[in-house]
Structure formats: structure tokens, C-alpha cells
Write a protein that holds these residues in place. Sequence first.
Motif, PDB file in Angstrom:
ATOM      1  N   SER A   9       2.710   0.809   1.485  1.00 19.17           N
ATOM      2  CA  SER A   9       2.456  -0.462   0.806  1.00 19.17           C
ATOM      3  C   SER A   9       1.023  -0.508   0.266  1.00 19.17           C
ATOM      4  N   ILE A  10       0.077  -0.031   1.065  1.00 18.79           N
ATOM      5  CA  ILE A  10      -1.323   0.023   0.625  1.00 18.79           C
ATOM      6  C   ILE A  10      -1.452   0.975  -0.560  1.00 18.79           C
ATOM      7  N   PHE A  11      -0.770   2.116  -0.497  1.00 19.61           N
ATOM      8  CA  PHE A  11      -0.812   3.080  -1.595  1.00 19.61           C
ATOM      9  C   PHE A  11      -0.216   2.479  -2.871  1.00 19.61           C
ATOM     10  N   GLU A  12       0.865   1.727  -2.731  1.00 24.40           N
ATOM     11  CA  GLU A  12       1.485   1.081  -3.899  1.00 24.40           C
ATOM     12  C   GLU A  12       0.523   0.073  -4.533  1.00 24.40           C
ATOM     13  N   SER A  13      -0.197  -0.672  -3.709  1.00 25.14           N
ATOM     14  CA  SER A  13      -1.196  -1.625  -4.226  1.00 25.14           C
ATOM     15  C   SER A  13      -2.307  -0.879  -4.964  1.00 25.14           C
ATOM     16  N   LEU A  14      -2.747   0.229  -4.391  1.00 24.13           N
ATOM     17  CA  LEU A  14      -3.767   1.054  -5.028  1.00 24.13           C
ATOM     18  C   LEU A  14      -3.269   1.569  -6.371  1.00 24.13           C
ATOM     19  N   LYS A  15      -2.018   2.006  -6.398  1.00 25.99           N
ATOM     20  CA  LYS A  15      -1.403   2.526  -7.618  1.00 25.99           C
ATOM     21  C   LYS A  15      -1.345   1.428  -8.693  1.00 25.99           C
ATOM     22  N   GLN A  16      -1.048   0.193  -8.290  1.00 26.74           N
ATOM     23  CA  GLN A  16      -1.019  -0.925  -9.236  1.00 26.74           C
ATOM     24  C   GLN A  16      -2.425  -1.229  -9.751  1.00 26.74           C
ATOM     25  N   ASP A  17      -3.417  -1.215  -8.865  1.00 25.20           N
ATOM     26  CA  ASP A  17      -4.796  -1.501  -9.269  1.00 25.20           C
ATOM     27  C   ASP A  17      -5.313  -0.476 -10.270  1.00 25.20           C
ATOM     28  N   LEU A  18      -4.968   0.796 -10.086  1.00 23.05           N
ATOM     29  CA  LEU A  18      -5.491   1.867 -10.938  1.00 23.05           C
ATOM     30  C   LEU A  18      -4.594   2.184 -12.126  1.00 23.05           C
ATOM     31  N   GLY A  19      -3.358   1.711 -12.105  1.00 27.80           N
ATOM     32  CA  GLY A  19      -2.438   1.948 -13.221  1.00 27.80           C
ATOM     33  C   GLY A  19      -2.210   3.423 -13.460  1.00 27.80           C
ATOM     34  N   GLU A  20      -2.225   3.815 -14.728  1.00 30.01           N
ATOM     35  CA  GLU A  20      -1.983   5.207 -15.100  1.00 30.01           C
ATOM     36  C   GLU A  20      -3.091   6.140 -14.641  1.00 30.01           C
ATOM     37  N   GLY A  21      -4.221   5.583 -14.242  1.00 30.05           N
ATOM     38  CA  GLY A  21      -5.333   6.401 -13.774  1.00 30.05           C
ATOM     39  C   GLY A  21      -5.122   6.977 -12.388  1.00 30.05           C
ATOM     40  N   PHE A  22      -4.171   6.432 -11.645  1.00 31.78           N
ATOM     41  CA  PHE A  22      -3.864   6.930 -10.302  1.00 31.78           C
ATOM     42  C   PHE A  22      -3.079   8.227 -10.408  1.00 31.78           C
ATOM     43  N   LEU A  23      -3.585   9.288  -9.738  1.00 28.94           N
ATOM     44  CA  LEU A  23      -2.887  10.574  -9.768  1.00 28.94           C
ATOM     45  C   LEU A  23      -2.309  10.962  -8.414  1.00 28.94           C
ATOM     46  N   ALA A  24      -3.077  10.804  -7.334  1.00 29.73           N
ATOM     47  CA  ALA A  24      -2.594  11.222  -6.017  1.00 29.73           C
ATOM     48  C   ALA A  24      -3.488  10.621  -4.931  1.00 29.73           C
ATOM     49  N   THR A  25      -2.964  10.578  -3.716  1.00 28.80           N
ATOM     50  CA  THR A  25      -3.738  10.142  -2.561  1.00 28.80           C
ATOM     51  C   THR A  25      -3.098  10.680  -1.297  1.00 28.80           C
ATOM     52  N   LEU A 109     -12.163   0.575 -10.786  1.00 30.54           N
ATOM     53  CA  LEU A 109     -12.175   1.306  -9.525  1.00 30.54           C
ATOM     54  C   LEU A 109     -13.167   0.687  -8.546  1.00 30.54           C
ATOM     55  N   MET A 110     -14.397   0.491  -9.010  1.00 35.99           N
ATOM     56  CA  MET A 110     -15.474   0.064  -8.114  1.00 35.99           C
ATOM     57  C   MET A 110     -15.408  -1.419  -7.743  1.00 35.99           C
ATOM     58  N   SER A 111     -14.908  -2.270  -8.632  1.00 33.89           N
ATOM     59  CA  SER A 111     -14.930  -3.701  -8.336  1.00 33.89           C
ATOM     60  C   SER A 111     -13.588  -4.290  -7.922  1.00 33.89           C
ATOM     61  N   VAL A 112     -12.502  -3.557  -8.161  1.00 31.17           N
ATOM     62  CA  VAL A 112     -11.175  -4.082  -7.799  1.00 31.17           C
ATOM     63  C   VAL A 112     -10.463  -3.153  -6.818  1.00 31.17           C
ATOM     64  N   ALA A 113     -10.147  -1.929  -7.270  1.00 27.32           N
ATOM     65  CA  ALA A 113      -9.294  -1.034  -6.472  1.00 27.32           C
ATOM     66  C   ALA A 113      -9.932  -0.632  -5.147  1.00 27.32           C
ATOM     67  N   LEU A 114     -11.180  -0.188  -5.173  1.00 32.30           N
ATOM     68  CA  LEU A 114     -11.832   0.281  -3.949  1.00 32.30           C
ATOM     69  C   LEU A 114     -12.054  -0.854  -2.938  1.00 32.30           C
ATOM     70  N   PRO A 115     -12.569  -2.029  -3.352  1.00 35.44           N
ATOM     71  CA  PRO A 115     -12.685  -3.124  -2.369  1.00 35.44           C
ATOM     72  C   PRO A 115     -11.334  -3.561  -1.795  1.00 35.44           C
ATOM     73  N   ASN A 116     -10.293  -3.611  -2.642  1.00 32.69           N
ATOM     74  CA  ASN A 116      -8.957  -3.969  -2.142  1.00 32.69           C
ATOM     75  C   ASN A 116      -8.468  -2.949  -1.118  1.00 32.69           C
ATOM     76  N   LEU A 117      -8.667  -1.666  -1.422  1.00 32.01           N
ATOM     77  CA  LEU A 117      -8.232  -0.608  -0.520  1.00 32.01           C
ATOM     78  C   LEU A 117      -8.989  -0.668   0.806  1.00 32.01           C
ATOM     79  N   LEU A 118     -10.307  -0.782   0.740  1.00 32.72           N
ATOM     80  CA  LEU A 118     -11.116  -0.844   1.971  1.00 32.72           C
ATOM     81  C   LEU A 118     -10.733  -2.048   2.818  1.00 32.72           C
ATOM     82  N   SER A 119     -10.471  -3.173   2.174  1.00 32.29           N
ATOM     83  CA  SER A 119     -10.044  -4.378   2.898  1.00 32.29           C
ATOM     84  C   SER A 119      -8.688  -4.160   3.570  1.00 32.29           C
TER      85      SER A 119
END
Length: 180
Positions: A9-25, A109-119
Motif C-alpha cells: 500500500s505504501i509502495f502504491e502511494s509512492l507510485k501515485q506520487d511519482l507517476g511515470e517517474g517511478f521505476l522500482a523500489t 520528489l523532495m516536497s511530496v513523495a519523500l515526506p509522504n513515504l517517510l511519514s
Amino acid sequence: MSVDEKLLSIFESLKQDLGEGFLATDIWDTANAQPLVKSHDYNQYPGAISLFSESTRMLNKTLQESDYPKLGNYYLINLDNNNLVVVISIETFQQFILIDLSKVQMGILMSVALPNLLSSLAELDKSELAAESKAAEIPAEKDAVKDTPEEQKSRKIRVPSALREFIDALTGPTFFPPRT
């Protein structure tokens, strides 16, 4: 909800935040370098776990021996092909994220995706994660890194070679000048 489902679920949220820029995790327990998520949708680079674990260990050691402050929650690796790797290190767990910077802005990445992921990672029950990772634990004798001069020398030769192979796998062939 199981730990695996929470992480997916966290990975899916990350994927949504990064859109097409998400490649792998992938996320893993640092002590045994075993992935915590069993989804092949995300674990596209199985060798990355051990390489990033070793890179983080070496970076931490370098910072400590250089009297620098400790490593924070993450570090970035800028790759030649406009890709970026973010390595997150929280408590005894690490995660890498491979991002295509031509498809996502660094600000996102720095203001949305990364803070959401860390939280989201901070909200996980660490005892559940620890229990999940214990199932695949490798005996400590096999994990121990020897610090004899011969072992240090072999690690110094082996790791850069492995890192070169990993970077080549992510970016395509890269020229590295011979060591002198």
C-alpha cells in the motif's frame, strides 16, 4: 492487514506520487539483506539490496571516521541516464527507489513523495516488521565482515566492481577509467 499488504500500500502511494517517474523500489532488513515485500512488481533489481546495504555501511563508516555527522534518513545517487536512486535508511531497515527524473520533477520528489513515504514508514509497527524479517534471518557468522587487511582489500576490489555492474544494469554500459 499483513505487513506485506501495508508495505505494498505504501509502495502504491509512492507510485501515485511519482507517476511515470517511478521505476522500482524494494525494502529490506539491513541485518540480513532480505526483502520484506514479496511482490515482483517492485523488486526488479534483486541484486540491488546487497549492493545498497554495503554502500550504506561504507558511507556510514566513512562519515564516522571523518568526524562528520551521522547519515540522515536518506541519500541520493544521481545516475548518468537522468535516473536517480534514493536510499532510505530508517532504524534497521533500508529502501531504495529508482526514479526517472525526465518524468517527475525533483520538487515533487523532495516536497511530496519523500515526506509522504517517510511519514508512512514511521507509522508502520516496527515490531511487526522485525518479526517479519526474522523469518529469513541469516546466521550472524555468515554476515560478519572481517576486518583483516586481506578482507578489506578484497572488499575494496569486489564492491566497486559489483557497483559498476549494478550501475551498468540500471543505466547501460558506463565508462569507468582504470584504477591506478
